[in-house]
Design a protein around this motif. Sequence first.
Motif, PDB file in Angstrom:
ATOM      1  N   ILE A  15      -0.846  -3.635  -2.042  1.00  0.00           N
ATOM      2  CA  ILE A  15      -0.143  -2.807  -1.052  1.00  0.00           C
ATOM      3  C   ILE A  15      -1.157  -2.280  -0.027  1.00  0.00           C
ATOM      4  O   ILE A  15      -2.121  -1.602  -0.392  1.00  0.00           O
ATOM      5  N   LYS A  16      -0.921  -2.613   1.239  1.00  0.00           N
ATOM      6  CA  LYS A  16      -1.818  -2.114   2.309  1.00  0.00           C
ATOM      7  C   LYS A  16      -1.018  -1.357   3.373  1.00  0.00           C
ATOM      8  O   LYS A  16      -1.409  -0.304   3.826  1.00  0.00           O
ATOM      9  N   GLN A  17       0.109  -1.963   3.758  1.00  0.00           N
ATOM     10  CA  GLN A  17       0.929  -1.385   4.829  1.00  0.00           C
ATOM     11  C   GLN A  17       2.150  -0.714   4.219  1.00  0.00           C
ATOM     12  O   GLN A  17       2.877  -1.350   3.443  1.00  0.00           O
ATOM     13  N   VAL A  18       2.372   0.530   4.598  1.00  0.00           N
ATOM     14  CA  VAL A  18       3.492   1.287   4.028  1.00  0.00           C
ATOM     15  C   VAL A  18       4.367   1.830   5.150  1.00  0.00           C
ATOM     16  O   VAL A  18       3.852   2.300   6.163  1.00  0.00           O
ATOM     17  N   MET A  19       5.682   1.742   4.974  1.00  0.00           N
ATOM     18  CA  MET A  19       6.580   2.458   5.898  1.00  0.00           C
ATOM     19  C   MET A  19       7.207   3.625   5.135  1.00  0.00           C
ATOM     20  O   MET A  19       7.662   3.454   3.998  1.00  0.00           O
ATOM     21  N   VAL A  20       7.207   4.812   5.751  1.00  0.00           N
ATOM     22  CA  VAL A  20       7.900   5.960   5.164  1.00  0.00           C
ATOM     23  C   VAL A  20       9.121   6.222   6.038  1.00  0.00           C
ATOM     24  O   VAL A  20       8.992   6.433   7.249  1.00  0.00           O
ATOM     25  N   VAL A  77       5.486  -4.856   6.382  1.00  0.00           N
ATOM     26  CA  VAL A  77       4.965  -3.894   5.399  1.00  0.00           C
ATOM     27  C   VAL A  77       5.050  -4.444   3.968  1.00  0.00           C
ATOM     28  O   VAL A  77       5.800  -5.388   3.686  1.00  0.00           O
ATOM     29  N   ASP A  78       4.247  -3.855   3.078  1.00  0.00           N
ATOM     30  CA  ASP A  78       4.262  -4.262   1.664  1.00  0.00           C
ATOM     31  C   ASP A  78       5.127  -3.316   0.833  1.00  0.00           C
ATOM     32  O   ASP A  78       5.567  -3.672  -0.259  1.00  0.00           O
ATOM     33  N   LEU A  79       5.306  -2.099   1.354  1.00  0.00           N
ATOM     34  CA  LEU A  79       6.064  -1.091   0.610  1.00  0.00           C
ATOM     35  C   LEU A  79       6.788  -0.180   1.596  1.00  0.00           C
ATOM     36  O   LEU A  79       6.215   0.213   2.609  1.00  0.00           O
ATOM     37  N   VAL A  80       8.035   0.125   1.283  1.00  0.00           N
ATOM     38  CA  VAL A  80       8.754   1.163   2.029  1.00  0.00           C
ATOM     39  C   VAL A  80       9.032   2.301   1.047  1.00  0.00           C
ATOM     40  O   VAL A  80       9.476   2.056  -0.086  1.00  0.00           O
ATOM     41  N   ILE A  81       8.733   3.539   1.473  1.00  0.00           N
ATOM     42  CA  ILE A  81       9.134   4.698   0.666  1.00  0.00           C
ATOM     43  C   ILE A  81      10.170   5.451   1.491  1.00  0.00           C
ATOM     44  O   ILE A  81       9.864   5.979   2.557  1.00  0.00           O
ATOM     45  N   GLU A  82      11.395   5.459   0.988  1.00  0.00           N
ATOM     46  CA  GLU A  82      12.490   6.095   1.730  1.00  0.00           C
ATOM     47  C   GLU A  82      12.581   7.559   1.306  1.00  0.00           C
ATOM     48  O   GLU A  82      12.653   7.867   0.104  1.00  0.00           O
TER      49      GLU A  82
END
Length: 283
Positions: free
Chosen positions: A3-8, A83-88
């Motif tokens: 995981i490098k790129q994250v969207m919140v 992105v590699d991960l989205v945290i909603e």
Amino acid sequence: MDIKQVMVVGAGQMGSGIAQVCAMNGYEVILHDIQEDYVQKGIDGIKKQLSRQVKKERISEADMERILRQIHSSTDLSNASAVDLVIEAAVENMDVKKSIFKQLDATAPEHAILATNTSSLPITEIAAATNRPGKVIGMHFMNPVPVMKLVEIIRGLATDQEVFDAIYQMSENLGKTAVEVQDFPGFVSNRILMPMINEAIYTVYEGVASPEDVDEVMKLGMNHPMGPLQLADFIGLDTCLYIMETLHDGFGDTKYRPCPLLRKYVKAGWNGKKSGRGFYEYS
Ligand code: CAA
């Protein structure tokens, strides 16, 4: 899973706190909300927090600049395409969450994990709105996110083991302690915390003691950092009511019935600190 790129998703108190902690720990972050001014408000809050850290000489000005450069703003969910991960961390409303997850499922790369910071809604139901239920998981941070050490990791019915492992590792990389929880209403944190808060409200409702005295008992008698009513104001009385209703509906047990005084305050718009009035008044 690297995981490098994250969207919140959601730049409110929780979302901006999560974005701050991710950027401080080396992740590239896209902070998303439905309006530019919401994102800007979130980024301004992060700047304020970081400036306090600079003043206390915990980080340098250069660190602060680097952290802020790692946070990019977004008002378009198609920015999740790399992105590699989205945290909603949007509002606690199942229809809103399902709609966000459907859009993310269509735009985020196939390998991307879709996590939700929901405090009590079923992960399994959110996951079912996507075509990748194995990659949907609960990642529940506590408020204030930069201070609180816990992340509850909630496995949906279909969550893949490698997704769980990746989120566990990520939580540790963020300096948090992760706890594994199964997908039942309120998980562990709110299943225990909210009935305590609700009981504190009943204590006031029944005239047993004043809000100040209830809080004093729990602070001085039980060593809690905040009394339950001060904490309820801090969390938001609307959120507390919503979580109690989720517990009540989910378990069908009257022990989770929300206190009428809590309902009354929320109907009055006395939602706690954020609205200027709850059990206490805020200027
Ligand atoms: N954001 C970032 N940092 C914050 C902050 C915020 N909103 N509020 C306080 N802090 C930091 C301060 O900068 C300070 O940091 P340093 O010690 O590093 O200087 C530290 O927290 C202590 O702050 P204060 O001295 O001003 O105040 P305090 O000692 O009363 O601590 C508190 C504040 C950490 C919020 C403490 O009162 C506390 O732990 N309260 C309980 C919080 C809690 O229970 N959170 C869980 C809520 S439930 C939840 O989040 C789940 C849910 O689903 C509803």
